[in-house]
Design a protein around this motif. Structure first.
Motif, PDB file in Angstrom:
ATOM      1  N   PRO A 128       0.805  -1.227   0.000  1.00  0.00           N
ATOM      2  CA  PRO A 128       0.000   0.000   0.000  1.00  0.00           C
ATOM      3  C   PRO A 128       0.837   1.275   0.000  1.00  0.00           C
ATOM      4  O   PRO A 128       0.393   2.299  -0.524  1.00  0.00           O
ATOM      5  N   VAL A 129       2.041   1.203   0.571  1.00  0.00           N
ATOM      6  CA  VAL A 129       2.887   2.410   0.632  1.00  0.00           C
ATOM      7  C   VAL A 129       3.349   2.776  -0.778  1.00  0.00           C
ATOM      8  O   VAL A 129       3.253   3.935  -1.212  1.00  0.00           O
ATOM      9  N   LEU A 130       3.809   1.779  -1.488  1.00  0.00           N
ATOM     10  CA  LEU A 130       4.275   2.008  -2.860  1.00  0.00           C
ATOM     11  C   LEU A 130       3.110   2.436  -3.762  1.00  0.00           C
ATOM     12  O   LEU A 130       3.217   3.390  -4.549  1.00  0.00           O
ATOM     13  N   ALA A 131       1.988   1.730  -3.618  1.00  0.00           N
ATOM     14  CA  ALA A 131       0.819   2.055  -4.449  1.00  0.00           C
ATOM     15  C   ALA A 131       0.332   3.475  -4.162  1.00  0.00           C
ATOM     16  O   ALA A 131      -0.054   4.214  -5.075  1.00  0.00           O
ATOM     17  N   ALA A 132       0.381   3.869  -2.884  1.00  0.00           N
ATOM     18  CA  ALA A 132      -0.068   5.221  -2.520  1.00  0.00           C
ATOM     19  C   ALA A 132       0.816   6.271  -3.184  1.00  0.00           C
ATOM     20  O   ALA A 132       0.316   7.255  -3.750  1.00  0.00           O
ATOM     21  N   ALA A 133       2.118   6.055  -3.126  1.00  0.00           N
ATOM     22  CA  ALA A 133       3.043   7.033  -3.712  1.00  0.00           C
ATOM     23  C   ALA A 133       2.804   7.163  -5.212  1.00  0.00           C
ATOM     24  O   ALA A 133       2.726   8.270  -5.758  1.00  0.00           O
ATOM     25  N   ARG A 134       2.649   6.023  -5.850  1.00  0.00           N
ATOM     26  CA  ARG A 134       2.472   6.053  -7.317  1.00  0.00           C
ATOM     27  C   ARG A 134       1.149   6.696  -7.702  1.00  0.00           C
ATOM     28  O   ARG A 134       1.081   7.476  -8.646  1.00  0.00           O
ATOM     29  N   ARG A 135       0.107   6.363  -6.946  1.00  0.00           N
ATOM     30  CA  ARG A 135      -1.214   6.916  -7.279  1.00  0.00           C
ATOM     31  C   ARG A 135      -1.277   8.406  -6.947  1.00  0.00           C
ATOM     32  O   ARG A 135      -2.006   9.175  -7.579  1.00  0.00           O
ATOM     33  N   ALA A 136      -0.479   8.821  -5.937  1.00  0.00           N
ATOM     34  CA  ALA A 136      -0.482  10.234  -5.541  1.00  0.00           C
ATOM     35  C   ALA A 136      -0.117  11.151  -6.712  1.00  0.00           C
ATOM     36  O   ALA A 136      -0.581  12.294  -6.790  1.00  0.00           O
ATOM     37  N   LEU A 137       0.682  10.635  -7.631  1.00  0.00           N
ATOM     38  CA  LEU A 137       1.113  11.467  -8.774  1.00  0.00           C
ATOM     39  C   LEU A 137      -0.097  11.984  -9.551  1.00  0.00           C
ATOM     40  O   LEU A 137      -0.094  13.102 -10.076  1.00  0.00           O
ATOM     41  N   GLU A 138      -1.135  11.132  -9.620  1.00  0.00           N
ATOM     42  CA  GLU A 138      -2.327  11.517 -10.378  1.00  0.00           C
ATOM     43  C   GLU A 138      -2.964  12.766  -9.770  1.00  0.00           C
ATOM     44  O   GLU A 138      -3.339  13.699 -10.492  1.00  0.00           O
ATOM     45  N   GLY A 139      -3.057  12.774  -8.430  1.00  0.00           N
ATOM     46  CA  GLY A 139      -3.640  13.940  -7.763  1.00  0.00           C
ATOM     47  C   GLY A 139      -2.815  15.191  -7.982  1.00  0.00           C
ATOM     48  O   GLY A 139      -3.350  16.276  -8.238  1.00  0.00           O
ATOM     49  N   VAL A 140      -1.491  15.047  -7.910  1.00  0.00           N
ATOM     50  CA  VAL A 140      -0.624  16.214  -8.087  1.00  0.00           C
ATOM     51  C   VAL A 140      -0.765  16.763  -9.510  1.00  0.00           C
ATOM     52  O   VAL A 140      -0.967  17.961  -9.711  1.00  0.00           O
ATOM     53  N   VAL A 141      -0.674  15.848 -10.480  1.00  0.00           N
ATOM     54  CA  VAL A 141      -0.649  16.315 -11.877  1.00  0.00           C
ATOM     55  C   VAL A 141      -1.982  16.948 -12.264  1.00  0.00           C
ATOM     56  O   VAL A 141      -2.014  18.004 -12.917  1.00  0.00           O
ATOM     57  N   ARG A 142      -3.074  16.345 -11.846  1.00  0.00           N
ATOM     58  CA  ARG A 142      -4.375  16.937 -12.192  1.00  0.00           C
ATOM     59  C   ARG A 142      -4.529  18.311 -11.528  1.00  0.00           C
ATOM     60  O   ARG A 142      -5.168  19.204 -12.084  1.00  0.00           O
ATOM     61  N   SER A 143      -3.950  18.470 -10.343  1.00  0.00           N
ATOM     62  CA  SER A 143      -4.022  19.779  -9.679  1.00  0.00           C
ATOM     63  C   SER A 143      -3.145  20.802 -10.389  1.00  0.00           C
ATOM     64  O   SER A 143      -3.553  21.949 -10.578  1.00  0.00           O
ATOM     65  N   ILE A 144      -1.945  20.378 -10.779  1.00  0.00           N
ATOM     66  CA  ILE A 144      -1.067  21.304 -11.515  1.00  0.00           C
ATOM     67  C   ILE A 144      -1.784  21.798 -12.766  1.00  0.00           C
ATOM     68  O   ILE A 144      -1.771  22.988 -13.086  1.00  0.00           O
ATOM     69  N   GLY A 145      -2.435  20.871 -13.467  1.00  0.00           N
ATOM     70  CA  GLY A 145      -3.156  21.256 -14.687  1.00  0.00           C
ATOM     71  C   GLY A 145      -4.149  22.376 -14.422  1.00  0.00           C
ATOM     72  O   GLY A 145      -4.327  23.286 -15.238  1.00  0.00           O
ATOM     73  N   LYS A 146      -4.780  22.311 -13.257  1.00  0.00           N
ATOM     74  CA  LYS A 146      -5.789  23.334 -12.923  1.00  0.00           C
ATOM     75  C   LYS A 146      -5.145  24.635 -12.456  1.00  0.00           C
ATOM     76  O   LYS A 146      -5.794  25.679 -12.452  1.00  0.00           O
ATOM     77  N   GLU A 147      -3.873  24.583 -12.045  1.00  0.00           N
ATOM     78  CA  GLU A 147      -3.200  25.806 -11.593  1.00  0.00           C
ATOM     79  C   GLU A 147      -2.513  26.540 -12.742  1.00  0.00           C
ATOM     80  O   GLU A 147      -2.283  27.742 -12.653  1.00  0.00           O
ATOM     81  N   LEU A 148      -2.170  25.815 -13.790  1.00  0.00           N
ATOM     82  CA  LEU A 148      -1.395  26.433 -14.870  1.00  0.00           C
ATOM     83  C   LEU A 148      -2.243  27.445 -15.631  1.00  0.00           C
ATOM     84  O   LEU A 148      -3.464  27.338 -15.693  1.00  0.00           O
ATOM     85  N   ARG A 149      -1.572  28.404 -16.232  1.00  0.00           N
ATOM     86  CA  ARG A 149      -2.242  29.440 -17.026  1.00  0.00           C
ATOM     87  C   ARG A 149      -1.575  29.507 -18.400  1.00  0.00           C
ATOM     88  O   ARG A 149      -0.584  28.842 -18.644  1.00  0.00           O
ATOM     89  N   ALA A 150      -2.089  30.377 -19.236  1.00  0.00           N
ATOM     90  CA  ALA A 150      -1.476  30.701 -20.535  1.00  0.00           C
ATOM     91  C   ALA A 150      -1.240  29.482 -21.421  1.00  0.00           C
ATOM     92  O   ALA A 150      -0.201  29.342 -22.061  1.00  0.00           O
ATOM     93  N   GLY A 151      -2.232  28.568 -21.437  1.00  0.00           N
ATOM     94  CA  GLY A 151      -2.158  27.474 -22.411  1.00  0.00           C
ATOM     95  C   GLY A 151      -1.207  26.355 -22.035  1.00  0.00           C
ATOM     96  O   GLY A 151      -0.974  25.455 -22.839  1.00  0.00           O
ATOM     97  N   ALA A 152      -0.648  26.400 -20.804  1.00  0.00           N
ATOM     98  CA  ALA A 152       0.261  25.329 -20.393  1.00  0.00           C
ATOM     99  C   ALA A 152      -0.562  24.125 -19.922  1.00  0.00           C
ATOM    100  O   ALA A 152      -1.690  24.278 -19.448  1.00  0.00           O
ATOM    101  N   THR A 153       0.014  22.938 -20.051  1.00  0.00           N
ATOM    102  CA  THR A 153      -0.703  21.713 -19.673  1.00  0.00           C
ATOM    103  C   THR A 153       0.166  20.829 -18.783  1.00  0.00           C
ATOM    104  O   THR A 153       1.394  20.952 -18.779  1.00  0.00           O
ATOM    105  N   ALA A 154      -0.495  19.936 -18.041  1.00  0.00           N
ATOM    106  CA  ALA A 154       0.218  18.960 -17.208  1.00  0.00           C
ATOM    107  C   ALA A 154      -0.363  17.582 -17.464  1.00  0.00           C
ATOM    108  O   ALA A 154      -1.593  17.411 -17.442  1.00  0.00           O
ATOM    109  N   ASN A 155       0.471  16.605 -17.708  1.00  0.00           N
ATOM    110  CA  ASN A 155       0.010  15.243 -17.955  1.00  0.00           C
ATOM    111  C   ASN A 155       0.951  14.243 -17.285  1.00  0.00           C
ATOM    112  O   ASN A 155       2.102  14.575 -16.972  1.00  0.00           O
ATOM    113  N   LEU A 156       0.435  13.035 -17.082  1.00  0.00           N
ATOM    114  CA  LEU A 156       1.170  11.990 -16.364  1.00  0.00           C
ATOM    115  C   LEU A 156       1.288  10.746 -17.247  1.00  0.00           C
ATOM    116  O   LEU A 156       0.284  10.274 -17.790  1.00  0.00           O
TER     117      LEU A 156
END
Ligand code: NAD
Length: 450
Positions: A128-156
């Motif tokens: 579960p520790v490893l799975a949590a770390a790996r899955r956490a990336l999804e939350g970070v990247v989707r949040s970055i996508g919502k924070e970016l401006r000026a046509g920038a994108t974030a993907n995983l």
């Protein structure tokens, strides 16, 4: 910029009004032009531990003559940040992502890219520790996508064991202007079945291939035909006989052939195979794009509307695939792409029949992506799920609803048919042989169904 609002807020007066009112100011997105640079500027590249995938990305960037740095610049801009977190062992290691990407976001150029590479949580076993770390990336990247401006994108991009050598086409797609309207997405790259080949040229990655595009007479289908042709394919443009004139225009401008056919005919799959193989020598790519809507609230819909939509959008695809995927039809190493929709993910009022058909396609793609026989033949099956795309169809939506559809995404604008087509062209490359069973939304990170 295609819509009036975007044109206004990018005019000198509109810029002032938009900044005073704090309303979104969508920018013109960086889109791909053949022969153009992969990125305009340098790339910040790093990650956790020895970041093995970052080394592969550096090789791609070196080949393109793109400078890389391991520290965020103190002045100037970076065109992209690529963070490889694939070697993480637990959530504490996520700090490496924050430390690398966080400070760089203020330095990201317009239409910049954040690309995070990770290992697949599905392959973390029962840890579960490893799975949590790996899955956490999804939350970070989707949040970055919502924070970016000026046509920038974030993907995983999640890389499975054995998929390390298959990432180049996917990295190129996400860094380039081909992915202009693809934001907040998670794609898994696995080992390739038989058939992966690095293209001789990344400008014509479909050279020598024969592709069939259904519903090619107009809209997104016509753009798919144009884009696959631009990338080197010979394209069979298919549509109903009633659309014959428009179909001929698309086929002629692309130097392809026209096939007048209703996809609901019982022999449609066999006719596609026969036409492609006898006229052009092979069948390498099939894009199931033809689709219809017959919208009504479920309480008001009748059996005919229900059946028509399921027939054209889903049942015909399942039936055609039986012929197309039979041995000796689609080439080994070939590619099938279906057009799903955000409706199939989020549901949509008045579209229960349409959403059923588009969600059903996702079910079929997942099943075919796991099919061992297809994997052994190197055949990939993927789906694109467009969000709000500027077409004749969406142009007919009443203005207020249309404006809502356009703005409720991280890029605050509708996509163009070519954005959908570019995603399909990436799936259709032999170099994308490690990408199968995937559903990629082309929706500017729409808030619907996110
Ligand atoms: P469109 O209506 O402009 O074009 C669809 C084409 O399919 C037409 O040329 C039509 O003649 C053809 N077609 C319909 N029934 C057919 C049949 N039985 N046999 C052969 N051809 C047939 O639609 P579009 O907006 O270009 O959408 C293309 C695909 O993308 C569809 O599957 C649609 O569901 C999907 N999609 C579109 C959007 C969008 O915003 N436009 C969003 C999500 C998904």
């Amino acid at each position: 910029m295609t819509d009036t609002y975007s044109q206004f807020v990018n005019s000198p007066l509109g810029k002032q009004v938009a900044s005073r009112l704090g309303i979104p100011r969508p920018v013109r997105l960086r889109r791909y032009t053949p022969g153009g640079a992969l990125l305009e500027g340098s790339v910040l590249l790093g990650g956790y531990g020895d970041a093995p995938l970052a080394k592969r990305v550096r090789a791609v960037l070196d080949a393109e003559g793109i400078a890389t740095a391991t520290e965020p610049p103190t002045d100037g801009r970076v065109a992209a940040v690529v963070a490889d977190l694939s070697a993480m062992t637990g959530p504490a290691d996520l700090e490496a992502l924050r430390a690398l990407v966080g400070p760089a976001l203020k330095r990201l150029a317009p239409s910049g890219r954040v690309l995070v590479l990770g290992a697949s949580p599905e392959q973390a076993g029962a840890d579960p520790v490893l799975a949590a770390a790996r899955r956490a990336l999804e939350g970070v990247v989707r949040s970055i996508g919502k924070e970016l401006r000026a046509g920038a994108t974030a993907n995983l991009v999640l890389v499975e064991d054995g998929g390390e050598e298959e990432i180049e086409s996917t990295v190129r797609f996400f860094l380039s202007g081909r992915s202009a309207y693809v934001d907040g997405q998670v794609v898994t790259v696995g080992p390739a079945g038989a058939g992966r080949r690095t293209p001789q040229s990344w400008v014509a990655p479909l050279a020598g291939k024969v592709a069939v595009v259904t519903g090619a007479a107009r809209g997104i289908g016509a753009s798919i035909a144009d884009t696959l042709t631009r990338d080197g394919a010979t394209v069979v443009c298919l549509d109903v006989p009633a659309a014959g004139d428009a179909l001929a225009v698309v086929a002629n401008r692309n130097g392809g052939s026209a096939l007048q056919l209703d996809v609901t005919s019982p022999d449609a799959g066999a006719r596609i195979v026969e036409h492609a193989r006898t006229r052009h020598g092979s069948l390498d790519v099939v894009v199931h794009n033809a689709g219809i809507t017959r919208d009504k609230l479920l309480a008001n819909t009748d059996a005919a509307r229900w059946q028509q939509v399921l027939d054209v959008n889903l049942l015909s695809v399942l039936r055609m695939n039986e012929a197309i995927l039979a041995p000796g039809a689609l080439s080994d190493g070939g590619h099938v792409v279906v057009l799903s929709s955000m409706s199939g993910i989020a549901g949509n009022r008045g579209q229960s029949n349409y959403a059923a058909s588009k969600a059903g396609l996702i079910g079929a793609v997942h099943a075919l992506g796991r099919d061992e026989d297809l994997r052994a033949r190197g055949i990939t099956v993927n789906a694109v799920a467009p969000g709000f795309i500027e077409t004749e169809m969406t142009g007919r939506i009443p203005l207020a609803t249309r404006e809502m559809g356009r703005r409720i995404n991280s890029l605050a604008q509708g996509g163009l048919p070519v954005d959908v087509a570019e995603t399909i062209a990436w799936f259709a490359q032999d170099a994308s042989a490690g990408v199968t069973g995937q559903v990629v939304r082309v929706c500017g990170q729409s808030m619907l169904g996110a």
